[in-house]
Design a protein around this motif. Structure first.
Motif, PDB file in Angstrom:
ATOM      1  N   THR A  80     -26.655 -11.844 -30.827  1.00 24.90           N
ATOM      2  CA  THR A  80     -25.787 -13.022 -30.747  1.00 24.90           C
ATOM      3  C   THR A  80     -25.533 -13.712 -32.016  1.00 24.90           C
ATOM      4  N   PHE A  81     -26.575 -13.951 -32.805  1.00 21.27           N
ATOM      5  CA  PHE A  81     -26.558 -12.893 -34.724  1.00 21.27           C
ATOM      6  C   PHE A  81     -25.844 -12.734 -35.308  1.00 21.27           C
ATOM      7  N   ASN A  82     -25.122 -11.751 -35.233  1.00 26.18           N
ATOM      8  CA  ASN A  82     -24.097 -11.251 -35.892  1.00 26.18           C
ATOM      9  C   ASN A  82     -22.761 -11.762 -34.924  1.00 26.18           C
ATOM     10  N   LEU A  83     -22.590 -12.810 -34.333  1.00 27.92           N
ATOM     11  CA  LEU A  83     -21.848 -13.838 -33.606  1.00 27.92           C
ATOM     12  C   LEU A  83     -21.835 -14.400 -35.070  1.00 27.92           C
ATOM     13  N   VAL A  84     -22.372 -15.587 -35.045  1.00 25.92           N
ATOM     14  CA  VAL A  84     -22.751 -16.036 -35.534  1.00 25.92           C
ATOM     15  C   VAL A  84     -22.849 -16.164 -37.132  1.00 25.92           C
ATOM     16  N   ASP A  85     -22.853 -14.735 -37.984  1.00 27.19           N
ATOM     17  CA  ASP A  85     -22.858 -14.619 -39.009  1.00 27.19           C
ATOM     18  C   ASP A  85     -21.531 -14.093 -39.138  1.00 27.19           C
ATOM     19  N   THR A  86     -20.395 -15.022 -38.916  1.00 24.57           N
ATOM     20  CA  THR A  86     -19.259 -13.939 -39.210  1.00 24.57           C
ATOM     21  C   THR A  86     -18.391 -13.365 -40.254  1.00 24.57           C
ATOM     22  N   ASP A  87     -19.323 -14.364 -41.974  1.00 26.91           N
ATOM     23  CA  ASP A  87     -19.020 -13.244 -42.833  1.00 26.91           C
ATOM     24  C   ASP A  87     -19.441 -12.009 -42.948  1.00 26.91           C
ATOM     25  N   GLY A  88     -20.781 -11.444 -41.915  1.00 31.08           N
ATOM     26  CA  GLY A  88     -21.050 -10.724 -42.031  1.00 31.08           C
ATOM     27  C   GLY A  88     -22.210 -10.030 -43.037  1.00 31.08           C
ATOM     28  N   ASP A  89     -23.139 -10.676 -43.415  1.00 26.86           N
ATOM     29  CA  ASP A  89     -23.648 -10.701 -44.908  1.00 26.86           C
ATOM     30  C   ASP A  89     -24.938 -10.687 -44.314  1.00 26.86           C
TER      31      ASP A  89
END
Ligand SMILES: [Ca+2]
Length: 76
Positions: free
Chosen positions: A10-19
């Motif tokens: 879920t976190f990775n979906l929200v973290d769209t720029d992947g930082d």
């Protein structure tokens, strides 16, 4: 502490720029995707609430801590 992996997807979906951090901007995009419009200010406030380290961004740990406490509804 292994429970954070549960929220990583879920976190990775929200973290769209992947930082590895969720910014207020990313939170606005998330809420929009969920059909809930929020202002930059509201998003910044939400980030500040979750941000226990004070860096102005939400880490996976902070995200997981928020989800696990909020969704648990106070049950042990
Ligand atoms: Ca990010």
């Amino acid at each position: 502490m292994a429970e954070t992996t549960e929220y990583a997807a879920t976190f990775n979906l929200v973290d769209t720029d992947g930082d590895g951090r969720i910014s207020a901007t990313e939170l606005v995009a998330l809420m929009k995707a969920l059909g809930d419009e929020v202002t930059d200010e509201q998003a910044a406030e939400a980030v500040a609430r979750l941000d226990s380290s004070g860096d102005g961004l939400i880490s996976l740990e902070e995200f997981a801590a928020y989800l696990s406490t909020d969704r648990a509804g106070g049950a042990g």
